[in-house]
Write an enzyme that holds these catalytic residues in place. Structure first.
Site, short mmCIF file in Angstrom:
data_model
loop_
_atom_site.label_atom_id
_atom_site.label_comp_id
_atom_site.label_asym_id
_atom_site.label_seq_id
_atom_site.Cartn_x
_atom_site.Cartn_y
_atom_site.Cartn_z
N GLU A 85 0.83 -1.21 0.00
CA GLU A 85 0.00 0.00 0.00
C GLU A 85 0.86 1.26 0.00
OE1 GLU A 85 -2.90 -0.56 -0.56
OE2 GLU A 85 -4.20 1.07 0.12
N THR A 118 -5.42 9.01 -5.74
CA THR A 118 -5.41 8.98 -4.28
C THR A 118 -4.51 10.06 -3.69
OG1 THR A 118 -5.77 6.62 -4.40
CG2 THR A 118 -5.06 7.48 -2.28
#
Lengths: 333, 333
Positions: free
Chosen positions: A155, A208
């Site tokens: 991530e 993001t």
């Protein structure tokens, strides 16, 4: 990274079940679920998994040490085949290093079954599928939660932050609270069984990183108090299966007012969903996907149809998914 | 003020049981508990009641319409006997007006059994005792929660804010979340039965208004995220009776660092309490009282003794109380 939670003790006990090496040619196919992070009032600390969509990884044991990625589908060519640049292989590599098994050869096929950059935890689903595949191939029977630090490495590579609000629910299933990062403390929360989730992805680009950057660094204390009253209410509603309380707690006075600007007709869509009987409505992760909780599948389907129809009217393509909350996390197909 | 919570619907159904007027001379004595607001990570939204200390109100029906206060003890002369200036009589007056019974005559004796300005909800306990007394005198059998708006009127008069994090637990008993003020939404939370609370009041002056004013208006988002991860963890621990989780969730990165400056040797006391086996330690309300959760009564008593001994060493007088959480709220004595 250490933890004070013995049930989620990611470091203190060794990974097990690593006696035999799987035979060359052994193959496994794994599904891991999409996830909705933040859940409106739980910015950076809450997330849940859904049954649909999700990503698939096919992992094969090869005769040459190291990891290769032979195929990626469904990504429109956006993801790297180079193993050192792909979050799936990088996470699996970290895992193999931690157990001293870099002698193993692996080939990975990644089949993206959901849009990238959708706010549905796309990279987390792929990473978790890869980690669950290698764990299953090796017969490692330790708690799946021990994979979390490896998934967080992926991530970190994918979006610049080692956040756990997508990887934790993708890995553990269900509704998950990340109470703390240092030390890492992950709490599984219960939820009403009859809670349905309607998801609509408007096909616009909201990276993001940028979605994080528009959030203010400083906020008013009074808004923070509103927010933590609501997250406390949401957690309470999850424990007591009080869907009304869940609904009225899912308000976000801090992040949604900013991020909603990146989503076409966000407030129109919210009004449509709430009028159609949604329990709550909000942004999934950093968007642009939106989601609604409903008390039944029919209402969820009606809402996705209305929202997709509205998006089509304003010339925006979309995908939609209806699902209950996925309690299983990744699974071998 | 409206509410979306049908269980706490303070306005939509009338107060009941008001047929007969009690005979002149009828008397009732009521106890209402002290409360710990904020509970470390739940600034302005969490509170719980204790069994000790608490205040007592004696209420007598008189033959002359209106409210008088004939006696106040334990306040060192700090509280007003004038009915229009005392939070107890003002709250009772609001209640009588709401039910159209200003024809009733009442005399009140208030016996303070806890220090004023201690951070233990002193004014709330008195107000709740007064309201519970008139409700009981009139045989009003509606849910006690309906008294909350009247108690909040008293709180507004006492400390300039209509906060509910003391009055709600004093009135309802137990552990209480005020999810929202507009509309008012109050949630009763469960708690482990074997949780003990050690309270120490260092006798220094920390007025509630000033303690509020030193809190910053603007805070960092990252600190707010830490705080709401912790309140979500605390609520989860209360539901699952996980005392470890309750303990590690009770951290406050926002308010305590500021308010602790007003409390003598706050961090020394915390270290003493934690080393002696406390589950958690923090400021009660706006201070200066501090409290610790423990797993048993003996540890709680040891902690109060150690803290009082330390305060005596630095020439500060103190009071101490050990109690489980009070689930009953006010009661007729």
């Amino acid at each position: 990274m250490t933890t004070a939670n013995p049930e989620n003790d990611f470091n203190n006990s060794p990974l097990r079940g690593l006696g035999g090496a799987p035979a060359v040619g052994t193959e496994i196919k794994v599904f891991a679920p999409a996830t909705v992070a933040n859940v409106v009032c739980g910015f950076d600390v809450l997330g849940f998994a859904v049954n649909e969509p999700g990503d698939e990884v096919i992992m094969r044991v090869t005769d040459k040490a190291g990891i290769t990625i032979s195929k990626i589908t469904g990504d429109n060519g956006r993801l790297p085949l180079a193993a050192e640049k792909n979050t799936v292989s990088v996470s699996v590599q970290h895992y193999l290093e931690s157990i001293g098994r870099t002698d193993i050869g692996l080939d990975i096929e990644l089949h993206k079954k959901m849009p990238i950059g959708s706010g549905l935890g796309s990279s987390s689903a792929s990473t978790v599928a890869g980690l669950f595949a290698i764990k299953s191939l090796l017969g490692d029977d330790t708690d799946v939660a021990k994979l979390l630090p490896f998934a967080m490495k992926g991530e970190e590579m994918a979006c610049g932050h080692g956040h756990a609000d997508n990887v934790a629910p993708a890995l553990l299933g269900g509704f998950v609270l990340i109470r703390s990062y240092e030390p890492l403390d992950v709490i599984r929360l219960p939820h009403p069984k009859d809670l349905y989730c309607a998801i609509v992805f408007p096909d616009v680009d909201v990276p993001t990183r940028e979605a994080r950057q528009i959030i203010r660094d400083k906020i008013y204390m009074k808004d923070a108090v509103t927010q933590w009253g609501n997250i406390a209410g949401l957690v309470s509603g999850l424990y007591t299966q009080d869907i009304d309380l869940i609904g009225r707690s899912m308000k976000d006075v801090l992040v949604e007012p900013v991020r909603s600007m990146l989503i076409p007709d966000f407030y129109v869509m919210r009004e449509l969903a709430m009028k159609a009987g949604a329990v709550s409505f909000g942004i999934s992760g950093s968007g642009p996907s939106v989601f609604a909780f409903t008390r039944d599948e029919e209402t969820a389907r009606n809402i996705t149809q209305m929202l997709q129809s509205h998006l089509a009217d304003i010339k925006i393509a979309s995908n939609a998914y209806v699902s209950t909350i996925n309690d299983a996390g990744p699974r071998v197909l």
